[in-house]
Write a protein that holds these residues in place. Structure first.
Motif, short mmCIF file in Angstrom:
data_model
loop_
_atom_site.label_atom_id
_atom_site.label_comp_id
_atom_site.label_asym_id
_atom_site.label_seq_id
_atom_site.Cartn_x
_atom_site.Cartn_y
_atom_site.Cartn_z
N ILE A 32 0.86 -1.19 0.00
CA ILE A 32 0.00 0.00 0.00
C ILE A 32 0.89 1.24 0.00
O ILE A 32 1.61 1.50 0.97
CB ILE A 32 -0.94 0.00 1.23
CG1 ILE A 32 -1.79 -1.28 1.21
CG2 ILE A 32 -1.82 1.24 1.24
CD1 ILE A 32 -2.63 -1.50 2.47
N GLU A 33 0.87 1.96 -1.11
CA GLU A 33 1.74 3.14 -1.28
C GLU A 33 1.20 4.28 -0.41
O GLU A 33 0.03 4.64 -0.48
CB GLU A 33 1.76 3.55 -2.76
CG GLU A 33 2.66 4.72 -3.10
CD GLU A 33 4.13 4.33 -3.30
OE1 GLU A 33 4.43 3.17 -3.64
OE2 GLU A 33 5.00 5.21 -3.10
N GLU A 34 2.08 4.83 0.41
CA GLU A 34 1.71 5.95 1.27
C GLU A 34 2.16 7.27 0.65
O GLU A 34 3.23 7.33 0.03
CB GLU A 34 2.36 5.80 2.65
CG GLU A 34 1.69 4.80 3.56
CD GLU A 34 0.36 5.32 4.11
OE1 GLU A 34 0.17 6.55 4.24
OE2 GLU A 34 -0.50 4.47 4.41
N ASP A 35 1.40 8.30 0.87
CA ASP A 35 1.79 9.66 0.50
C ASP A 35 2.25 10.34 1.80
O ASP A 35 1.43 10.62 2.68
CB ASP A 35 0.58 10.39 -0.11
CG ASP A 35 0.88 11.87 -0.35
OD1 ASP A 35 2.02 12.32 -0.08
OD2 ASP A 35 -0.05 12.58 -0.79
N LEU A 36 3.56 10.60 1.91
CA LEU A 36 4.09 11.10 3.19
C LEU A 36 3.65 12.53 3.49
O LEU A 36 3.76 12.99 4.63
CB LEU A 36 5.62 10.98 3.22
CG LEU A 36 6.17 9.54 3.13
CD1 LEU A 36 7.67 9.53 3.30
CD2 LEU A 36 5.52 8.62 4.16
N PRO A 41 -4.94 7.36 7.41
CA PRO A 41 -5.35 7.03 8.79
C PRO A 41 -4.80 5.67 9.23
O PRO A 41 -4.42 5.50 10.39
CB PRO A 41 -6.88 7.00 8.69
CG PRO A 41 -7.22 7.86 7.51
CD PRO A 41 -6.09 7.69 6.54
N LEU A 42 -4.69 4.71 8.27
CA LEU A 42 -4.17 3.39 8.63
C LEU A 42 -2.72 3.48 9.10
O LEU A 42 -2.34 2.83 10.08
CB LEU A 42 -4.27 2.44 7.41
CG LEU A 42 -3.85 0.99 7.66
CD1 LEU A 42 -4.67 0.34 8.77
CD2 LEU A 42 -3.95 0.16 6.37
N LEU A 43 -1.91 4.31 8.44
CA LEU A 43 -0.50 4.48 8.87
C LEU A 43 -0.43 5.14 10.25
O LEU A 43 0.28 4.67 11.14
CB LEU A 43 0.28 5.30 7.84
CG LEU A 43 1.72 5.67 8.23
CD1 LEU A 43 2.58 4.44 8.52
CD2 LEU A 43 2.39 6.53 7.16
N PRO A 48 1.52 4.95 15.67
CA PRO A 48 1.23 6.26 16.26
C PRO A 48 2.47 6.93 16.85
O PRO A 48 2.53 8.16 16.90
CB PRO A 48 0.20 5.94 17.35
CG PRO A 48 0.37 4.49 17.65
CD PRO A 48 0.83 3.85 16.37
N VAL A 49 3.46 6.15 17.27
CA VAL A 49 4.64 6.74 17.92
C VAL A 49 5.52 7.47 16.90
O VAL A 49 5.86 8.63 17.09
CB VAL A 49 5.44 5.66 18.68
CG1 VAL A 49 6.79 6.20 19.14
CG2 VAL A 49 4.64 5.14 19.87
N HIS A 50 5.90 6.79 15.82
CA HIS A 50 6.82 7.41 14.87
C HIS A 50 6.11 7.99 13.64
O HIS A 50 6.66 8.84 12.96
CB HIS A 50 7.88 6.41 14.40
CG HIS A 50 8.74 5.88 15.50
ND1 HIS A 50 9.55 6.68 16.26
CD2 HIS A 50 8.92 4.62 15.99
CE1 HIS A 50 10.20 5.95 17.15
NE2 HIS A 50 9.82 4.70 17.02
N GLN A 51 4.90 7.47 13.33
CA GLN A 51 4.13 7.91 12.15
C GLN A 51 4.97 7.82 10.88
O GLN A 51 4.95 8.71 10.04
CB GLN A 51 3.59 9.33 12.36
CG GLN A 51 2.82 9.45 13.67
CD GLN A 51 2.09 10.77 13.84
OE1 GLN A 51 2.25 11.69 13.06
NE2 GLN A 51 1.27 10.85 14.87
N PRO A 62 0.10 -4.55 13.61
CA PRO A 62 1.14 -3.74 12.98
C PRO A 62 2.52 -3.88 13.65
O PRO A 62 2.62 -3.99 14.87
CB PRO A 62 0.62 -2.32 13.18
CG PRO A 62 -0.17 -2.38 14.44
CD PRO A 62 -0.72 -3.77 14.57
N ILE A 63 3.56 -3.88 12.81
CA ILE A 63 4.95 -3.87 13.30
C ILE A 63 5.69 -2.76 12.56
O ILE A 63 5.60 -2.66 11.34
CB ILE A 63 5.64 -5.22 13.01
CG1 ILE A 63 4.84 -6.36 13.63
CG2 ILE A 63 7.07 -5.24 13.55
CD1 ILE A 63 4.58 -7.48 12.67
N SER A 64 6.41 -1.94 13.31
CA SER A 64 7.11 -0.79 12.74
C SER A 64 8.62 -0.95 12.84
O SER A 64 9.11 -1.77 13.60
CB SER A 64 6.73 0.48 13.50
OG SER A 64 5.35 0.62 13.57
#
Lengths: 220, 220
Positions: A32-36, A41-43, A48-51, A62-64
């Protein structure tokens, strides 16, 4: 719904690390391509800590952080190992991955993107770090042992993205005169079977970074 | 000759992390106190890249970086686990350890030891990080699961050293009004059986840091 989703940016070395690990293991996944500039909302909810990307979502969990995701993938899925089996070799792989992921990327980022005194100091430090890598990589194809693995995946920014960043910024940190072993390793790296077909387009990346450096240099 | 040696500094939280892990596993070791102003040839030779403590030497082979040493200890020696068994819980433990070890310590270091604008900015950032920890630690005794482990060991600087650094520097980042969960966790942490008897003397540490801050503030 796919069991494994990866929230990432296709041009990012950090996303690619996770993709490479999933490919080594033969795990199917939805990218899933994110637009930084406009994070989903899913990202935001998944990290939530590092976004930040990448985030692996496995069975809804989720694993970051790319290198932590690699450890998770290695421990969760069947297939070729990403970390070596021997505990001492694992420690060496984690040591070099940490050196590449934290020390080199932070310093080289300042050398390329920083300004004035900060950038000058970082250029000198980058030279010291490249000397360490050049020394380590003498006659070596991989960082630890005979297989492409954890530390090699962590090295993707140094092996591929760095040269393009140098070209886009005009700041040259690596020359084959100063760092012959590093350059030989880099050439072999980007042509090896585990990497070659999974790299983003050099032209697309170069254009992306050229725009970024031009925007940063433009008068406000 | 002891099979396991630890090159460290007894007042350092990073050395203590390794000592705590060895104690959890019941591993006997020889502690070799390093003088950081005059590093031993053994330290320089064992960790040529970073030239930092702690270094664990097991059967003559050196391993550097405290959190990498903890992974090595967990994979090498019998005894209670330091990382949880479940891969997802292991990822969570590594996530919080990384947050504590890299993000919190770097930022809080700048808040306490930095000067002027850098210190002011770091104080604001420290407040954000402490808010994240305060939120995470609500009604929790340990970071992941029911056992003292990997992330908890990484938290030792935040739980014990930070309060002493605040007292020595006069910079107060933590108050129970602002961060009640963090403060409750911290009190429980330093009194828990895995930690209490293995802490350095508060008075010795305080005197050490007071001298350090006074020296830094003295006119050159």
């Amino acid at each position: 719904m796919a069991e494994v989703k990866l929230l990432g940016v296709s041009l990012s070395p950090f996303s690619r690390r996770v993709e490479w690990a999933l490919k080594i293991k033969g795990v199917e996944y939805e990218f899933i391509e994110e637009d930084l500039q406009n994070k989903s909302p899913l990202l935001l909810q998944s990290n939530p800590v590092h976004q930040k990307i990448p985030v692996l979502i496995h069975n809804g969990k989720p694993i970051s952080e790319s290198m932590i995701i690699l450890e998770y993938i290695d421990e969760t899925f069947e297939g070729p190992s990403i970390l070596p089996k021997d505990p001492y070799d694992r420690a060496l792989a984690r040591f070099w991955a940490n050196f590449l992921d934290v020390k080199c990327i932070t310093t080289i980022g300042k050398a390329l993107f920083g300004k004035g005194e900060e950038s000058d100091k970082a250029k000198e430090e980058s030279s010291e770090l490249l000397k360490i890598l050049d020394n380590e990589l003498k006659d070596k194809k991989f960082f630890v042992g005979d297989n492409f693995g954890f530390a090699d995946i962590a090295a993707n920014l140094m092996a591929f993205w760095l040269g393009i960043l140098e070209e886009a910024s005009g700041v040259i940190l690596v020359t084959s005169e100063k760092f012959p072993n590093f350059c030989a390793w880099k050439d072999e790296y980007i042509n090896c079977s585990q990497v070659k077909e999974y790299l983003p387009s050099r032209d697309v990346l170069l254009a992306h970074f050229q725009t970024r450096f031009q925007t940063a240099a433009a008068p406000k």
